[in-house]
Design an enzyme around this catalytic site. Structure first.
Site, PDB file in Angstrom:
ATOM      1  CB  CYS A 248      31.894  45.975 -53.495  1.00  0.00           C
ATOM      2  SG  CYS A 248      32.958  44.574 -53.619  1.00  0.00           S
ATOM      3  CD  GLU A 373      27.829  52.626 -51.205  1.00  0.00           C
ATOM      4  OE1 GLU A 373      28.823  52.612 -51.874  1.00  0.00           O
ATOM      5  OE2 GLU A 373      27.374  51.925 -50.601  1.00  0.00           O
TER       6      GLU A 373
HETATM    7  P1  TGC Z   1      41.322  54.789 -60.023  1.00  0.00           P
HETATM    8  O1  TGC Z   1      42.933  54.586 -60.677  1.00  0.00           O
HETATM    9  O2  TGC Z   1      40.405  55.551 -60.713  1.00  0.00           O
HETATM   10  O3  TGC Z   1      40.924  53.318 -60.069  1.00  0.00           O
HETATM   11  C1  TGC Z   1      41.428  52.063 -59.520  1.00  0.00           C
HETATM   12  C2  TGC Z   1      40.994  50.964 -60.202  1.00  0.00           C
HETATM   13  O4  TGC Z   1      39.665  50.760 -60.124  1.00  0.00           O
HETATM   14  C3  TGC Z   1      39.025  50.835 -61.325  1.00  0.00           C
HETATM   15  N1  TGC Z   1      37.758  51.406 -60.663  1.00  0.00           N
HETATM   16  C4  TGC Z   1      36.404  50.714 -60.587  1.00  0.00           C
HETATM   17  N2  TGC Z   1      35.996  49.364 -60.671  1.00  0.00           N
HETATM   18  C5  TGC Z   1      34.815  49.172 -60.526  1.00  0.00           C
HETATM   19  N3  TGC Z   1      33.816  50.142 -60.367  1.00  0.00           N
HETATM   20  C6  TGC Z   1      34.218  51.330 -59.962  1.00  0.00           C
HETATM   21  N4  TGC Z   1      33.269  52.299 -59.543  1.00  0.00           N
HETATM   22  C7  TGC Z   1      35.391  51.818 -60.225  1.00  0.00           C
HETATM   23  N5  TGC Z   1      36.186  53.081 -60.135  1.00  0.00           N
HETATM   24  C8  TGC Z   1      37.544  52.912 -60.479  1.00  0.00           C
HETATM   25  C9  TGC Z   1      39.792  51.530 -62.046  1.00  0.00           C
HETATM   26  O5  TGC Z   1      39.459  51.192 -63.375  1.00  0.00           O
HETATM   27  C10 TGC Z   1      41.151  51.073 -61.676  1.00  0.00           C
HETATM   28  O6  TGC Z   1      41.501  49.745 -62.296  1.00  0.00           O
HETATM   29  P2  TGC Z   1      42.776  49.029 -62.595  1.00  0.00           P
HETATM   30  O7  TGC Z   1      42.587  47.674 -63.313  1.00  0.00           O
HETATM   31  O8  TGC Z   1      43.171  50.329 -63.601  1.00  0.00           O
HETATM   32  O9  TGC Z   1      43.370  49.089 -61.495  1.00  0.00           O
HETATM   33  O10 TGC Z   1      41.346  55.041 -58.345  1.00  0.00           O
HETATM   34  P3  TGC Z   1      41.828  56.191 -57.536  1.00  0.00           P
HETATM   35  O11 TGC Z   1      42.654  55.893 -56.612  1.00  0.00           O
HETATM   36  O12 TGC Z   1      42.157  57.415 -58.317  1.00  0.00           O
HETATM   37  O13 TGC Z   1      40.433  56.585 -57.016  1.00  0.00           O
HETATM   38  C11 TGC Z   1      39.024  57.166 -57.720  1.00  0.00           C
HETATM   39  C12 TGC Z   1      38.026  57.576 -56.920  1.00  0.00           C
HETATM   40  C13 TGC Z   1      38.301  58.951 -56.101  1.00  0.00           C
HETATM   41  C14 TGC Z   1      36.848  57.635 -57.793  1.00  0.00           C
HETATM   42  C15 TGC Z   1      37.547  56.256 -55.879  1.00  0.00           C
HETATM   43  O14 TGC Z   1      38.590  55.922 -55.213  1.00  0.00           O
HETATM   44  C16 TGC Z   1      36.257  56.578 -55.189  1.00  0.00           C
HETATM   45  O15 TGC Z   1      35.465  56.357 -55.542  1.00  0.00           O
HETATM   46  N6  TGC Z   1      36.471  57.317 -53.869  1.00  0.00           N
HETATM   47  C17 TGC Z   1      35.036  57.164 -53.127  1.00  0.00           C
HETATM   48  C18 TGC Z   1      35.255  56.226 -51.891  1.00  0.00           C
HETATM   49  C19 TGC Z   1      33.898  55.643 -51.418  1.00  0.00           C
HETATM   50  O16 TGC Z   1      33.037  55.677 -52.312  1.00  0.00           O
HETATM   51  N7  TGC Z   1      33.927  55.157 -50.448  1.00  0.00           N
HETATM   52  C20 TGC Z   1      32.948  54.205 -50.036  1.00  0.00           C
HETATM   53  C21 TGC Z   1      33.248  53.532 -48.781  1.00  0.00           C
HETATM   54  S1  TGC Z   1      31.933  52.446 -48.461  1.00  0.00           S
HETATM   55  C22 TGC Z   1      30.497  53.348 -48.004  1.00  0.00           C
HETATM   56  O17 TGC Z   1      30.369  54.299 -48.063  1.00  0.00           O
HETATM   57  C23 TGC Z   1      29.189  52.237 -47.582  1.00  0.00           C
HETATM   58  S2  TGC Z   1      28.178  53.027 -46.861  1.00  0.00           S
HETATM   59  C24 TGC Z   1      27.212  51.938 -47.244  1.00  0.00           C
HETATM   60  C25 TGC Z   1      25.684  52.099 -46.381  1.00  0.00           C
HETATM   61  O18 TGC Z   1      25.385  52.058 -45.336  1.00  0.00           O
HETATM   62  O19 TGC Z   1      24.624  51.860 -47.424  1.00  0.00           O
HETATM   63  P1  FAD Z   2      36.756  63.225 -46.765  1.00  0.00           P
HETATM   64  O1  FAD Z   2      37.093  62.350 -47.838  1.00  0.00           O
HETATM   65  O2  FAD Z   2      37.706  63.767 -45.843  1.00  0.00           O
HETATM   66  O3  FAD Z   2      35.971  64.453 -47.618  1.00  0.00           O
HETATM   67  C1  FAD Z   2      35.705  65.801 -47.054  1.00  0.00           C
HETATM   68  C2  FAD Z   2      35.458  66.764 -48.077  1.00  0.00           C
HETATM   69  O4  FAD Z   2      36.069  66.867 -48.986  1.00  0.00           O
HETATM   70  C3  FAD Z   2      34.018  66.129 -48.887  1.00  0.00           C
HETATM   71  O5  FAD Z   2      33.129  67.328 -49.007  1.00  0.00           O
HETATM   72  C4  FAD Z   2      34.520  65.582 -50.030  1.00  0.00           C
HETATM   73  O6  FAD Z   2      33.451  65.709 -51.344  1.00  0.00           O
HETATM   74  C5  FAD Z   2      35.775  66.704 -50.374  1.00  0.00           C
HETATM   75  N1  FAD Z   2      36.848  66.000 -51.028  1.00  0.00           N
HETATM   76  C6  FAD Z   2      37.663  65.091 -51.046  1.00  0.00           C
HETATM   77  N2  FAD Z   2      38.404  64.803 -51.977  1.00  0.00           N
HETATM   78  C7  FAD Z   2      38.220  65.860 -52.875  1.00  0.00           C
HETATM   79  C8  FAD Z   2      38.810  65.886 -54.256  1.00  0.00           C
HETATM   80  N3  FAD Z   2      39.873  65.305 -54.727  1.00  0.00           N
HETATM   81  N4  FAD Z   2      38.298  67.186 -55.035  1.00  0.00           N
HETATM   82  C9  FAD Z   2      37.442  68.094 -54.271  1.00  0.00           C
HETATM   83  N5  FAD Z   2      36.808  67.723 -53.163  1.00  0.00           N
HETATM   84  C10 FAD Z   2      37.341  66.515 -52.406  1.00  0.00           C
HETATM   85  N6  FAD Z   2      32.629  53.638 -45.224  1.00  0.00           N
HETATM   86  C11 FAD Z   2      32.886  52.110 -45.338  1.00  0.00           C
HETATM   87  O7  FAD Z   2      34.137  51.736 -45.849  1.00  0.00           O
HETATM   88  N7  FAD Z   2      31.872  51.245 -45.084  1.00  0.00           N
HETATM   89  C12 FAD Z   2      30.519  51.652 -44.589  1.00  0.00           C
HETATM   90  O8  FAD Z   2      29.848  50.907 -44.345  1.00  0.00           O
HETATM   91  C13 FAD Z   2      30.246  53.100 -44.443  1.00  0.00           C
HETATM   92  N8  FAD Z   2      29.005  53.357 -43.869  1.00  0.00           N
HETATM   93  C14 FAD Z   2      29.091  54.819 -43.425  1.00  0.00           C
HETATM   94  C15 FAD Z   2      27.904  55.111 -42.714  1.00  0.00           C
HETATM   95  C16 FAD Z   2      27.910  56.225 -42.607  1.00  0.00           C
HETATM   96  C17 FAD Z   2      26.723  56.846 -41.713  1.00  0.00           C
HETATM   97  C18 FAD Z   2      28.703  57.559 -43.119  1.00  0.00           C
HETATM   98  C19 FAD Z   2      28.530  58.884 -42.565  1.00  0.00           C
HETATM   99  C20 FAD Z   2      29.897  57.301 -43.855  1.00  0.00           C
HETATM  100  C21 FAD Z   2      29.967  55.864 -43.997  1.00  0.00           C
HETATM  101  N9  FAD Z   2      31.188  55.246 -44.525  1.00  0.00           N
HETATM  102  C22 FAD Z   2      31.332  53.912 -44.876  1.00  0.00           C
HETATM  103  C23 FAD Z   2      32.375  56.345 -45.083  1.00  0.00           C
HETATM  104  C24 FAD Z   2      31.871  57.161 -46.261  1.00  0.00           C
HETATM  105  O9  FAD Z   2      32.254  56.383 -47.480  1.00  0.00           O
HETATM  106  C25 FAD Z   2      32.771  58.010 -45.992  1.00  0.00           C
HETATM  107  O10 FAD Z   2      32.413  58.953 -45.193  1.00  0.00           O
HETATM  108  C26 FAD Z   2      32.765  58.853 -47.527  1.00  0.00           C
HETATM  109  O11 FAD Z   2      33.580  58.157 -48.554  1.00  0.00           O
HETATM  110  C27 FAD Z   2      33.649  60.285 -47.509  1.00  0.00           C
HETATM  111  O12 FAD Z   2      34.858  60.317 -46.754  1.00  0.00           O
HETATM  112  P2  FAD Z   2      35.187  61.107 -45.533  1.00  0.00           P
HETATM  113  O13 FAD Z   2      34.155  61.388 -44.435  1.00  0.00           O
HETATM  114  O14 FAD Z   2      36.529  60.653 -45.109  1.00  0.00           O
HETATM  115  O15 FAD Z   2      35.466  62.597 -46.164  1.00  0.00           O
END
Ligand code: TGC
Ligand code: FAD
Length: 394
Positions: A248, A373
């Site tokens: 997603c 994201e």
């Molecule tokens: P890893 O072992 O690399 O991957 C686990 C499984 O996931 C697959 N995969 C993906 N699939 C689709 N799209 C992607 N972007 C994918 N990245 C990885 C991967 O192939 C694997 O598949 P499988 O079949 O082998 O199981 O996972 P990891 O635990 O090492 O984590 C990798 C990492 C750090 C890159 C990932 O966890 C990550 O992207 N962390 C950032 C978290 C994040 O983006 N959170 C966002 C929360 S939602 C949000 O912020 C909404 S704000 C919305 C708004 O207001 O607009």
């Molecule tokens: P952390 O993961 O604690 O990171 C803190 C710092 O450490 C960052 O600078 C990061 O880059 C760094 N860091 C972490 N890991 C590493 C590494 N391996 N190597 C080097 N540096 C590293 N989430 C949802 O699920 N749904 C939503 O709708 C959503 N909406 C949001 C709306 C807002 C306004 C905000 C601020 C956040 C939202 N989020 C949502 C959460 C967002 O996705 C997280 O804030 C983001 O993924 C970072 O996680 P964290 O804040 O816990 O920071």
């Protein structure tokens, strides 16, 4: 305080309109007019009051901004990814919070239901989400697990026809107003599972997050689950594991890659107009080399970013894109937008810090967009791992 009349003129230095179809331009222009008419006149006030303009939910539904790539049979727009990108560009040009509402609804709520849901779930939820009758949110991040969602603690336990959900999600966009939440939780085997949690289920609450200096016109909250009984029919049957939520995120990050270019375009356009009108030392400040350097670098970076996302859109349409390519574009667009917003703000001098212009609001919004994201660092590490084959996360 309201933003001055919205005089936005879209920069297109390399005639990229020639790469767009008539449908793309029609979609883009419809959303641009909507933003000029309904968003620009009100957004500064809502942001100053830290209030979510609830009326946009219905409006965005009517405009087709929710799930534009979802097939028409489920209430979506059946459009391609370039149309979707252009919509996000225009919405974020108005405000990142408006684009956030659309990103979450379309890419993080409708997409998982469409891609991983049962036919019954698709028919029940998608048309209502598409029209804006229902608002959704996406719960992945937890208080102690942000960049590393695989360590999440939120969990479900089997209880016959139900699962019992416990845990908490934090920083959830749309949460305070959402009718449903797509929530990611671990089952008893520790496998990440998606489920649809509905407002009104006992033990489910969505406290609002207060005190943000960024995305003030977007509602953010927590999701708290205290022994919530979720019927098993609400589990998304089509995916297991972290690839579910990450799939997603790829769609939403793609939208941000386009959206933040909208912010950059708005800041550039505002600074250019201001610099031509503002006189110091007897001439427009646009005539000074230092200001021209800023403007020239802005339009160069915008043009490069526009080309990058256009190509990304083609790859999305052809089904060839990799998540790593999306990460590169999300990171690049956020970076250029943040740099451009900062330079543009300085070009407006003291006026740049006021709500009479959109730049300071954009600048503060970008601090969230560069964080959510996947943070800027995380996307860099994704690219680093892709090109080296070595994992620097762990
Ligand atoms: P890893 O072992 O690399 O991957 C686990 C499984 O996931 C697959 N995969 C993906 N699939 C689709 N799209 C992607 N972007 C994918 N990245 C990885 C991967 O192939 C694997 O598949 P499988 O079949 O082998 O199981 O996972 P990891 O635990 O090492 O984590 C990798 C990492 C750090 C890159 C990932 O966890 C990550 O992207 N962390 C950032 C978290 C994040 O983006 N959170 C966002 C929360 S939602 C949000 O912020 C909404 S704000 C919305 C708004 O207001 O607009
Ligand atoms: P952390 O993961 O604690 O990171 C803190 C710092 O450490 C960052 O600078 C990061 O880059 C760094 N860091 C972490 N890991 C590493 C590494 N391996 N190597 C080097 N540096 C590293 N989430 C949802 O699920 N749904 C939503 O709708 C959503 N909406 C949001 C709306 C807002 C306004 C905000 C601020 C956040 C939202 N989020 C949502 C959460 C967002 O996705 C997280 O804030 C983001 O993924 C970072 O996680 P964290 O804040 O816990 O920071």
């Amino acid at each position: 305080m309201a933003v001055k009349a919205d005089l936005f003129q879209s920069p297109d230095y390399y005639l990229l309109d020639e790469l767009l179809t008539e449908e793309h331009k029609m979609v883009r222009d419809a959303v641009r007019s909507y933003v000029k008419r309904e968003i620009s006149p009100i957004i500064e006030d809502y942001a100053q009051r830290a209030e979510f303009p609830q009326q946009i939910v219905k409006q965005l539904g009517e405009l087709g901004c929710f799930g534009p790539t979802v097939p028409v049979q489920y209430g979506g727009g059946g459009l391609d990814y370039i149309s979707y990108g252009l919509m996000m560009q225009e919405l974020e040009r108005g405000d990142s919070g408006i684009r956030s509402t659309a990103s979450v609804q379309g890419s993080l709520v409708m997409f998982p239901i469409y891609a991983y849901g049962s036919e019954k779930q698709k028919n029940h939820y998608l048309p209502k989400l598409a029209s804006g009758e229902m608002l959704g949110c996406f719960g992945l991040t937890e208080p102690n697990h942000g960049s590393d969602p695989s360590s999440m603690l939120t969990n479900i336990k089997d209880a016959g026809d139900y699962v019992i959900l416990n845990g908490a999600k934090m920083w959830i966009s749309n949460a305070p107003f959402a009718n449903i939440a797509v929530v990611w939780a671990k089952d008893e085997a520790g496998v990440i599972t998606g489920l649809i949690v509905e407002r009104g289920m006992e033990g489910f609450s969505t406290p609002t997050t207060h005190g943000k200096w960024s995305l003030r016109a977007s509602a953010t909250g927590e999701l708290v689950f205290d022994n919530v009984k979720v019927p098993k029919e609400n589990i998304l049957p089509g995916v297991r594991g972290l690839k579910g939520p990450l799939g997603c995120l790829t769609k939403a990050r793609y939208g941000i890659a386009w959206g933040t270019i909208g912010v950059a375009m708005d800041c550039y356009d505002t600074a250019l107009r201001y610099a031509k009108e503002r006189y110091q030392f007897g001439k427009p400040i646009a005539g000074f080399q230092l200001q021209q350097k800023k403007l020239a670098e802005m339009i160069t970076e915008i043009t490069k970013a526009q080309l990058l996302v256009w190509r990304l859109g083609v790859l999305m349409n052809e089904g060839k894109v990799t998540p790593q390519q999306v990460s590169m574009a999300k990171r690049n667009s956020c970076e250029i937008a943040a740099n451009i917003a900062r330079d543009a703000r300085q070009m407006l001098g003291g006026m740049g810090i006021t709500g009479e212009y959109s730049i300071m609001r954009h600048m503060m919004n970008l601090e969230s967009v560069i964080t959510y994201e996947g943070t800027h660092d995380i996307h860099l590490l994704i690219t680093g791992m892709d090109v080296t084959g070595l994992n620097a996360f762990k």
